[in-house]
Design a protein around this motif. Structure first.
Motif, PDB file in Angstrom:
ATOM      1  N   SER A   1       2.100   3.354  -1.962  1.00 49.98           N
ATOM      2  CA  SER A   1       2.602   4.578  -1.344  1.00 49.98           C
ATOM      3  C   SER A   1       2.414   4.501   0.180  1.00 49.98           C
ATOM      4  CB  SER A   1       1.887   5.779  -1.968  1.00 49.98           C
ATOM      5  OG  SER A   1       1.221   6.540  -1.031  1.00 49.98           O
ATOM      6  N   PHE A   2       1.322   3.892   0.610  1.00 52.97           N
ATOM      7  CA  PHE A   2       1.061   3.733   2.051  1.00 52.97           C
ATOM      8  C   PHE A   2       2.104   2.824   2.706  1.00 52.97           C
ATOM      9  CE2 PHE A   2      -0.856   1.252   5.499  1.00 52.97           C
ATOM     10  CZ  PHE A   2      -1.384   2.233   6.329  1.00 52.97           C
TER      11      PHE A   2
ATOM     12  N   ALA B   1       5.096   9.393   0.228  1.00 55.04           N
ATOM     13  CA  ALA B   1       3.863  10.193   0.170  1.00 55.04           C
ATOM     14  C   ALA B   1       3.539  10.679  -1.240  1.00 55.04           C
ATOM     15  CB  ALA B   1       3.995  11.386   1.111  1.00 55.04           C
TER      16      ALA B   1
ATOM     17  N   ILE C   1      -6.137   0.929   4.596  1.00 57.37           N
ATOM     18  CA  ILE C   1      -6.294   2.109   3.750  1.00 57.37           C
ATOM     19  C   ILE C   1      -7.743   2.576   3.671  1.00 57.37           C
ATOM     20  CG2 ILE C   1      -5.987   3.015   1.402  1.00 57.37           C
ATOM     21  CD1 ILE C   1      -3.614   1.016   1.247  1.00 57.37           C
TER      22      ILE C   1
ATOM     23  N   ASN D   1       0.604   9.071  -3.101  1.00 60.07           N
ATOM     24  CA  ASN D   1      -0.721   8.985  -2.481  1.00 60.07           C
ATOM     25  C   ASN D   1      -1.769   9.742  -3.297  1.00 60.07           C
ATOM     26  OD1 ASN D   1      -2.839   8.577  -0.802  1.00 60.07           O
ATOM     27  ND2 ASN D   1      -2.097   9.881   0.845  1.00 60.07           N
TER      28      ASN D   1
ATOM     29  N   LYS E   1      -2.054   3.907  -4.407  1.00 60.66           N
ATOM     30  CA  LYS E   1      -2.384   4.330  -3.039  1.00 60.66           C
ATOM     31  C   LYS E   1      -1.794   3.355  -2.014  1.00 60.66           C
ATOM     32  CE  LYS E   1      -6.417   6.173  -0.606  1.00 60.66           C
ATOM     33  NZ  LYS E   1      -5.930   7.539  -0.457  1.00 60.66           N
TER      34      LYS E   1
END
Length: 406
Positions: A170-171, A176, A11, A179, A167
């Motif tokens: 969601s990754f 999405a 990330i 994010n 984050k």
């Protein structure tokens, strides 16, 4: 040894370990255990990519904390080197007390002992080992340090923990909607009267953060399939404990057997219990269930088989409480079909509720700093009408029962 290692994170890219104390804590067996604990419990049964661990998450939090410290110093907030290290240690170890499968096992392995309490026990134990170098971090973690914004960075409505997990989750799930722009949020942070605030320019990033949190809860954390799998896992351990109490022997690893055979409360968490807990991870539970799916106990074997082969119960989510009559109907059908008792049927037919509150107005909110110097809560400062709605808890009710055959 060169302790200023660089880690590659999918990330954030390269993450630098800030100092040798953080390096030594990461190397410690208590922290390495987090590699064997999934961040999102059984969510990978829904989102196949969600296999990331608490280890990933904790390292990501340290990275974001480094950014926060640099930004605040740049804006004239004094943070000493000792305080800086305290913040890194506190955020690194904030989740070290999680049991197997993260939240699913919170109260199943020990009686009403939260992961925060166990995290604190681990930190105190490590503090002895590291000659008191975690004392300040523990104060910050407990909210006892006079500089309040430091506690807010660890555990607040806009802390580094949330900034990373939204984050990251969601990754890895591919959802999405969760994010968030954590870098921008951190860039907008400031401190007024020792309280954390967000500069006015960051207001839309905060709105997005709150909405993303709501969507991630409904779509991911409270997804009905994850929910039913988690409930089955809790019931597996409950049944295993019952069988032990009735004098049955079950195959399991030594650490798991210890928690199945003994009723452990927070008062029982001495050094020995903590050491045994530190040997528990997801693998203990999975390997136990692989044995137990062939056990002659109807309840235990069926529950384990359901999780291992992802052949779960049917779950319906409603906005109103579930009628007792519909619960009874499914229980009776199951009792007649398999000639089992009502107590046994309750393992496969049950109700519960879930609630989601994206923003807590009652506790300390997220404060916006206007150019004029005025500070107000995001709900008042924002022109987005639904933020007020998002601060009200939404509760839904669910019922679980077998699809047709167990």
């Amino acid at each position: 040894m060169n302790k200023l290692k660089i880690l590659n994170d999918p990330i954030y890219g390269f993450i630098t370990i800030p100092n040798s104390l953080i390096f030594d804590l990461i190397q410690h067996k208590y922290f390495q255990r987090l590699r064997r604990i999934t961040q999102m419990g059984l969510s990978y049964l829904v989102y196949p990519g969600a296999h990331h661990t608490r280890f990933h998450h904790a390292i990501g939090c340290v990275h974001l904390m480094q950014k926060a410290v640099n930004i605040l110093r740049f804006k004239g907030v004094t943070i000493s080197e000792e305080e800086e290290t305290g913040l890194y240690v506190a955020i690194l170890l904030h989740d070290i007390g999680h049991g197997p499968f993260s939240h699913a096992m919170e109260n199943s392995i020990a009686n009403n002992v939260s992961h925060e309490e166990i995290s604190l026990l681990f930190m105190e134990r490590l503090n002895e080992e590291f000659n008191g170098s975690l004392t300040l971090a523990i104060k910050i973690f407990k909210g006892e340090y006079p500089r309040k914004f430091m506690y807010q960075l660890i555990s607040g409505q806009l802390d580094m923990d949330r900034a990373d997990y939204l984050k990251r989750d969601s990754f890895y799930t591919g959802v999405a909607e969760g994010n968030i722009n954590s870098e921008r949020l951190i860039t907008m942070l400031n401190v007024v009267d020792d309280n954390l605030v967000v500069e006015e320019k960051g207001i839309y990033s905060v709105e997005k953060f709150i909405v993303a949190r709501r969507l991630m809860y409904w779509q991911v954390y409270l997804h009905k399939t994850s929910l039913v799998a988690e409930q089955l896992l809790i019931r597996v351990l409950k049944r295993a404990k019952e069988l032990f109490d009735d004098g049955n022997n079950l195959k399991a690893s030594e650490p798991l057997l210890y928690f199945l055979k003994n009723k452990i409360t927070i008062d029982d968490f001495d050094e020995k219990t903590l050491e045994i807990f530190s040997q528990l991870d997801d693998y203990d539970i999975i390997s136990a269930m692989k044995h137990w799916q062939y056990h002659n106990d109807f309840v235990l074997s069926n529950l384990c088989e359901m999780i291992i082969n992802r052949n779960l119960l049917k779950i319906k989510i409603k906005n109103k409480t579930i009628k007792v009559s519909s619960l009874k109907k499914h229980q009776v059908a199951l009792m007649e079909e398999y000639k089992i008792s009502e107590e046994e049927a309750k393992y496969f037919v049950f109700t519960g509720n879930i609630s989601n509150q994206a923003y807590q107005l009652q506790t300390e909110g997220i404060n916006i700093l206007h150019k004029s110097g005025k500070i107000e809560d995001i709900v008042k400062a924002s022109d987005q009408l639904n933020l007020k709605a998002l601060s009200k808890p939404v509760t839904k009710f669910y019922i679980c029962y077998p699809k047709d055959k167990l």
